[in-house]
Design an enzyme around this catalytic site. Structure first.
Site, PDB file in Angstrom:
ATOM      1  N   GLY A   1       0.878  -1.145   0.010  1.00 42.77           N
ATOM      2  CA  GLY A   1      -0.185   0.007  -0.083  1.00 42.77           C
ATOM      3  C   GLY A   1       0.899   1.542   0.163  1.00 42.77           C
ATOM      4  O   GLY A   1       0.273   2.334   0.324  1.00 42.77           O
TER       5      GLY A   1
ATOM      6  N   ASN B   1       1.989   2.914  -2.538  1.00 42.65           N
ATOM      7  CA  ASN B   1       1.286   3.725  -3.600  1.00 42.65           C
ATOM      8  C   ASN B   1      -0.050   4.697  -3.148  1.00 42.65           C
ATOM      9  O   ASN B   1      -0.224   5.749  -3.566  1.00 42.65           O
ATOM     10  CB  ASN B   1       1.413   3.245  -4.987  1.00 42.65           C
TER      11      ASN B   1
ATOM     12  N   MET C   1      -3.448  -6.928  -7.490  1.00 45.18           N
ATOM     13  CA  MET C   1      -3.270  -8.508  -7.868  1.00 45.18           C
ATOM     14  C   MET C   1      -4.143  -9.243  -8.683  1.00 45.18           C
ATOM     15  O   MET C   1      -4.265 -10.527  -8.624  1.00 45.18           O
ATOM     16  CB  MET C   1      -2.258  -9.551  -7.043  1.00 45.18           C
ATOM     17  N   ARG C   2      -5.009  -8.555  -9.211  1.00 50.78           N
ATOM     18  CA  ARG C   2      -6.186  -9.174 -10.104  1.00 50.78           C
ATOM     19  C   ARG C   2      -6.386  -8.331 -11.538  1.00 50.78           C
ATOM     20  O   ARG C   2      -6.126  -7.220 -11.687  1.00 50.78           O
ATOM     21  CB  ARG C   2      -7.249  -9.141  -9.270  1.00 50.78           C
TER      22      ARG C   2
ATOM     23  N   ASN D   1      -3.555   2.453 -13.246  1.00 53.85           N
ATOM     24  CA  ASN D   1      -2.652   1.471 -12.576  1.00 53.85           C
ATOM     25  C   ASN D   1      -1.087   2.003 -12.847  1.00 53.85           C
ATOM     26  O   ASN D   1      -1.141   2.808 -13.726  1.00 53.85           O
ATOM     27  CB  ASN D   1      -2.638   0.139 -13.411  1.00 53.85           C
TER      28      ASN D   1
ATOM     29  N   HIS E   1       2.897   0.675 -12.757  1.00 51.83           N
ATOM     30  CA  HIS E   1       3.602  -0.556 -13.103  1.00 51.83           C
ATOM     31  C   HIS E   1       5.282  -0.271 -13.017  1.00 51.83           C
ATOM     32  O   HIS E   1       5.451   0.707 -13.493  1.00 51.83           O
ATOM     33  CB  HIS E   1       3.240  -1.271 -14.389  1.00 51.83           C
TER      34      HIS E   1
ATOM     35  N   GLU F   1      -8.598  -4.274 -20.484  1.00 52.82           N
ATOM     36  CA  GLU F   1      -8.727  -5.720 -19.963  1.00 52.82           C
ATOM     37  C   GLU F   1      -7.596  -6.658 -20.102  1.00 52.82           C
ATOM     38  O   GLU F   1      -7.275  -7.640 -19.584  1.00 52.82           O
ATOM     39  CB  GLU F   1      -9.915  -6.373 -20.694  1.00 52.82           C
TER      40      GLU F   1
ATOM     41  N   ASP G   1      -1.257  -4.921 -17.848  1.00 57.84           N
ATOM     42  CA  ASP G   1      -0.450  -3.887 -17.892  1.00 57.84           C
ATOM     43  C   ASP G   1      -0.238  -3.102 -19.549  1.00 57.84           C
ATOM     44  O   ASP G   1       0.927  -3.033 -20.182  1.00 57.84           O
ATOM     45  CB  ASP G   1       0.823  -4.254 -17.468  1.00 57.84           C
TER      46      ASP G   1
ATOM     47  N   GLU H   1       7.835   5.900  -8.372  1.00 59.22           N
ATOM     48  CA  GLU H   1       6.424   5.754  -8.332  1.00 59.22           C
ATOM     49  C   GLU H   1       5.628   6.615  -7.494  1.00 59.22           C
ATOM     50  O   GLU H   1       4.416   7.081  -8.020  1.00 59.22           O
ATOM     51  CB  GLU H   1       6.183   4.274  -7.995  1.00 59.22           C
TER      52      GLU H   1
HETATM   53  C1  GRF Z   1       4.545  -1.189  -6.989  1.00 58.45           C
HETATM   54  O1  GRF Z   1       5.679  -1.818  -7.576  1.00 58.45           O
HETATM   55  C2  GRF Z   1       3.454  -1.132  -8.155  1.00 58.45           C
HETATM   56  O2  GRF Z   1       4.218  -0.285  -9.218  1.00 58.45           O
HETATM   57  C3  GRF Z   1       3.083  -2.500  -8.660  1.00 58.45           C
HETATM   58  O3  GRF Z   1       2.893  -3.095  -7.301  1.00 58.45           O
HETATM   59  C4  GRF Z   1       3.596  -2.716  -6.346  1.00 58.45           C
HETATM   60  C5  GRF Z   1       2.831  -2.281  -5.298  1.00 58.45           C
HETATM   61  O4  GRF Z   1       3.252  -1.683  -4.225  1.00 58.45           O
HETATM   62  N1  GRF Z   1       1.779  -2.319  -9.459  1.00 58.45           N
HETATM   63  P1  GRF Z   1       2.510  -1.075  -3.012  1.00 58.45           P
HETATM   64  O5  GRF Z   1       1.558  -2.065  -2.527  1.00 58.45           O
HETATM   65  O6  GRF Z   1       2.066   0.197  -3.521  1.00 58.45           O
HETATM   66  O7  GRF Z   1       3.603  -0.556  -1.887  1.00 58.45           O
END
Ligand code: GRF
Length: 201
Positions: free
Chosen positions: A13, A15, A91-92, A108, A110, A143, A146, A175
């Site tokens: 969490g 981000n 993660m879905r 999203n 990445h 859909e 990434d 990020e």
């Molecule tokens: C990050 O590296 C993001 O780019 C990827 O999953 C990770 C999530 O990290 N999609 P966090 O849960 O935001 O710390």
């Protein structure tokens, strides 16, 4: 009126916290209206609770199929009157039907310069490939994994002595800046999607 944003997360969490911090500091005109997690033990969910934000836990394993699960997520978004959805370590993969309910309003992040290294362990993929530059990408969600139109990217050097932990940490710093920047620009500037290009004008 601040835009109502939902965060969907499955893990740490960080981000989510970067986005929430930027909103709290009024750097972007938005508020976290809801945090949804599909994982009960996600540290990000605990952080949201301790910030006294509205949270919903929706463990996908309890649902018979993806459609049933996504219906619950969509209902929670509707109930909270959410306008934007930010995936933050969620993660879905979302279905086309889900994405169609929030067209051009799901983001999203990445940890690579897409289209290089989609999927899991993007930082390890970059190291194994021998990339000299990697980075992170904020994109609109479709859909496919990434895959959607790119909003913003930040480049990060790959050092010869990097390992997945050191490279991930360097990318994560970017990020936490680029995700609020991207959401802020989408909320405050005029833009449109032309083909695959997000064009600010
Ligand atoms: C990050 O590296 C993001 O780019 C990827 O999953 C990770 C999530 O990290 N999609 P966090 O849960 O935001 O710390």
């Amino acid at each position: 009126m601040p835009a109502k944003v939902a965060i969907l997360l499955s893990g740490r969490g960080s981000n989510f916290l970067a986005l929430h911090g930027a909103m709290e500091r009024k750097e972007i005109p938005a508020e976290v209206a809801l945090v949804i997690s599909n994982v009960a033990e996600a540290p990000g969910l605990e952080k949201a609770r301790s910030l006294r934000l509205p949270t919903v836990l929706l463990p996908h394993r309890l649902d018979p199929d993806r459609e049933a699960h996504e219906d619950k997520v969509l209902a929670a978004l509707e109930h909270a009157e959410v306008e934007w959805v930010c995936l933050a370590g969620y993660m879905r993969l979302l279905s086309a039907a889900f994405v169609a309910r929030h067209p051009e309003r799901i983001l999203n992040i990445h940890p690579s310069l897409l289209p290089a290294f989609p999927g899991l362990n993007a930082q390890e993929q970059a190291l194994e490939w021998g990339a000299k530059i990697s980075g992170c990408t904020v994109h609109l969600v479709d859909e496919k994994l990434d895959h959607g139109p790119i909003v913003l990217q930040r480049a990060v050097p790959v050092h010869d002595d990097d390992n997945p932990i050191s490279l991930s940490a360097r990318i994560l710093v970017e990020e936490h800046k680029v995700y609020p920047d991207a959401l802020g620009r989408l909320l405050t500037e005029r833009w449109r999607v032309v083909g695959r290009r997000v064009v600010f004008s």
